[in-house]
Design a protein around this motif. Structure first.
Motif, short mmCIF file in Angstrom:
data_model
loop_
_atom_site.label_atom_id
_atom_site.label_comp_id
_atom_site.label_asym_id
_atom_site.label_seq_id
_atom_site.Cartn_x
_atom_site.Cartn_y
_atom_site.Cartn_z
N GLN A 211 32.73 36.42 45.37
CA GLN A 211 34.02 36.91 44.90
C GLN A 211 34.16 36.67 43.39
O GLN A 211 33.83 35.59 42.92
N VAL B 152 39.77 35.91 40.61
CA VAL B 152 40.74 35.78 41.71
C VAL B 152 41.30 34.36 41.73
O VAL B 152 42.53 34.15 41.68
N VAL C 251 45.18 33.15 40.78
CA VAL C 251 45.98 32.46 41.79
C VAL C 251 46.45 31.11 41.24
O VAL C 251 47.62 30.73 41.40
N SER D 16 39.39 45.50 49.32
CA SER D 16 38.55 44.84 50.33
C SER D 16 37.08 45.14 50.13
O SER D 16 36.23 44.25 50.21
N ALA E 72 36.82 41.59 48.60
CA ALA E 72 38.02 40.76 48.74
C ALA E 72 38.82 41.14 49.98
O ALA E 72 40.03 41.31 49.92
N LEU F 42 41.84 39.03 50.65
CA LEU F 42 42.96 39.06 49.69
C LEU F 42 44.11 39.91 50.22
O LEU F 42 45.27 39.70 49.87
N LEU G 213 48.73 36.57 44.65
CA LEU G 213 47.66 37.49 45.03
C LEU G 213 47.83 38.86 44.36
O LEU G 213 46.85 39.55 44.07
N ALA H 248 46.20 38.39 41.10
CA ALA H 248 44.74 38.43 41.24
C ALA H 248 44.27 39.88 41.42
O ALA H 248 43.28 40.31 40.82
N ALA H 249 45.03 40.64 42.24
CA ALA H 249 44.65 42.03 42.50
C ALA H 249 44.73 42.85 41.21
O ALA H 249 43.84 43.66 40.92
#
Ligand SMILES: Cc1ncc(COP(=O)(O)O)c(C=O)c1O
Length: 403
Positions: A45, A49, A53, A250, A255, A258, A288, A291-292
């Motif tokens: 990952q 991320v 977070v 994904s 992820a 996530l 999140l 992070a996205a």
């Protein structure tokens, strides 16, 4: 207790069916199991991320906005614009994008929004939802539970693994409320051309149905990048009427845990979807979302992943390419392999190689006209591991299929 009769029609989800199939079969002794039945990228990952977070951890005690933070939506709109070469300003982050807690949930909810409760005023019969067969089963479940009639359109080798909606009876198209299309497709990896997407958008507009374009595998390709639904809208003049595209981190960003994706396109359809999501949708937690947004702004990790998938497909070709049923796919990370009997092959792979693969028939449903299940001859193999694991898995699978 009385509950929704549609649940009986659905039956078990493919993963539960596979668990039942293998329940009494011991995995090959002395071999560590290799799970190639599920499309869950096992690549590392990106560090951004964890960084995002940690930076945004003050948001854990806040209810996150269901539609997505402005930052999240801006990152998604900018990514769409870059990726598909859209005119600046075509995708307004505030009107044309909403966040989704993974795309599975919104793909499902789209049917609840799009299906009218009776005949939609056409007088022609119950509303219809079109989907490819084989399909991502969420389309089917959503259709049945929304009270519409699922119409499964063959996406077989004969049709280039894409459903031909334009060839359907106009009376059926008049009853159609929604059509799902997945490109690159799961499980076959076929890609819809820009021309096909344009034709489909015109068809949807002519017959007044919503087009839900599932593009979660869009970044995993060999050759050239798959065209997208909004790119087709741009080529048709820039209106996004009747079109929603679904994107997820994904697969693109390794992820799946996530739970971050988005839906973009038709502002009116999105407003209805957002209303539904305000009643019953899970928002992405604030840290999140940050992070996205960072992931949507970064392409380096995507380029690295794509090169890895390329290597995985070369490996697969080396190990399985001589088999009669082998074919290369331009997109996604699944091998869709004709083995004659998918269930027997999945049992053999587990018994003799401790490799889990998905019987193709669990990814499809019997054709309503012929009763034949177009996936029965196949298995679906997820190429999502590091090269050593994938090599071991594919070699064991090849041996098991030889027996
Ligand atoms: C075709 C297809 N669409 C959508 C999804 C949903 O992915 P997510 O909910 O993780 O965004 C998947 C996941 O496997 C998929 O295969």
């Amino acid at each position: 207790m009385r509950d929704h009769p549609g649940l009986d029609l659905l039956g078990d989800y493919p993963f539960q069916r596979l668990a039942a199939l293998l329940k009494d079969i011991p995995a090959a002794e002395g071999m560590a199991p290799i799970l190639m039945h599920i499309g869950e990228p096992q690549l590392p990952q990106p560090a951004m991320v964890a960084e995002a977070v940690a930076r945004e951890s003050h948001l854990w005690n806040r209810y996150p906005p269901v539609e997505g933070t402005s930052d999240f939506r801006a990152a998604a709109a900018a990514w769409l614009t870059r990726r598909y070469g859209l005119p600046d300003g075509m995708v307004d982050p505030e009107r044309h994008v909403i966040a989704a807690c993974g795309t599975r949930e919104v793909l499902f909810q789209t049917a609840l929004v799009a299906v009218p409760d009776r005949d939609g005023g056409t007088g022609a019969g119950p509303p219809v939802v079109l989907m490819p067969n084989p399909m991502y089963h969420v389309y089917y479940g959503a259709t049945v539970l929304a009270g519409a009639e699922p119409v499964l359109v063959p996406a077989t080798a004969e049709s280039g693994f894409m459903p031909d909606y334009a060839a359907l009876d106009p009376n059926l198209l008049r009853r159609t409320a929604l059509a799902y299309l997945c490109s690159p497709g799961n499980p076959q990896g076929a890609v819809a051309s820009l021309e096909r997407l344009q034709t489909l958008i015109e068809l949807a507009r002519e017959h007044g149905f919503l087009l839900a374009l599932d593009e979660c595998y869009s970044e995993i390709w060999r050759g050239s990048p798959p065209p997208g639904g909004l790119e087709a809208c741009a080529a048709l003049g820039g209106e996004m009427e009747g079109v929603l595209v679904f994107h997820s981190l994904s697969k693109r960003s390794n992820a799946a845990g996530l739970r971050a994706g988005f839906v973009a396109g038709d502002a009116a359809a999105l407003a209805r979807l957002l209303r539904l999501r305000n009643y019953g949708g899970a928002p992405i937690p604030g840290p999140l979302q940050a992070a996205a947004a960072a992931l949507w702004r970064d392409e380096d990790h995507v380029v690295r992943s794509r090169a890895h998938y390329q290597a995985l497909f070369e490996l697969a070709r080396r190990i399985l390419g001589n088999r009669a049923g082998y074919h290369d796919s331009p997109g996604g990370f699944f091998l869709w392999l004709d083995v004659g009997d998918g269930e027997a092959a999945a049992r053999a792979a587990w018994r003799h190689g401790a490799v889990k693969v998905m019987p193709g028939g669990y990814m499809s449903r019997p054709d309503s006209a012929t009763g034949a299940n177009p996936g029965d001859r196949y298995i679906r193999i997820a190429l999502v591991h590091d090269l050593d694991t994938a090599e071991a898995g594919l070699s064991r699978l090849a041996d098991a299929l030889e027996r």
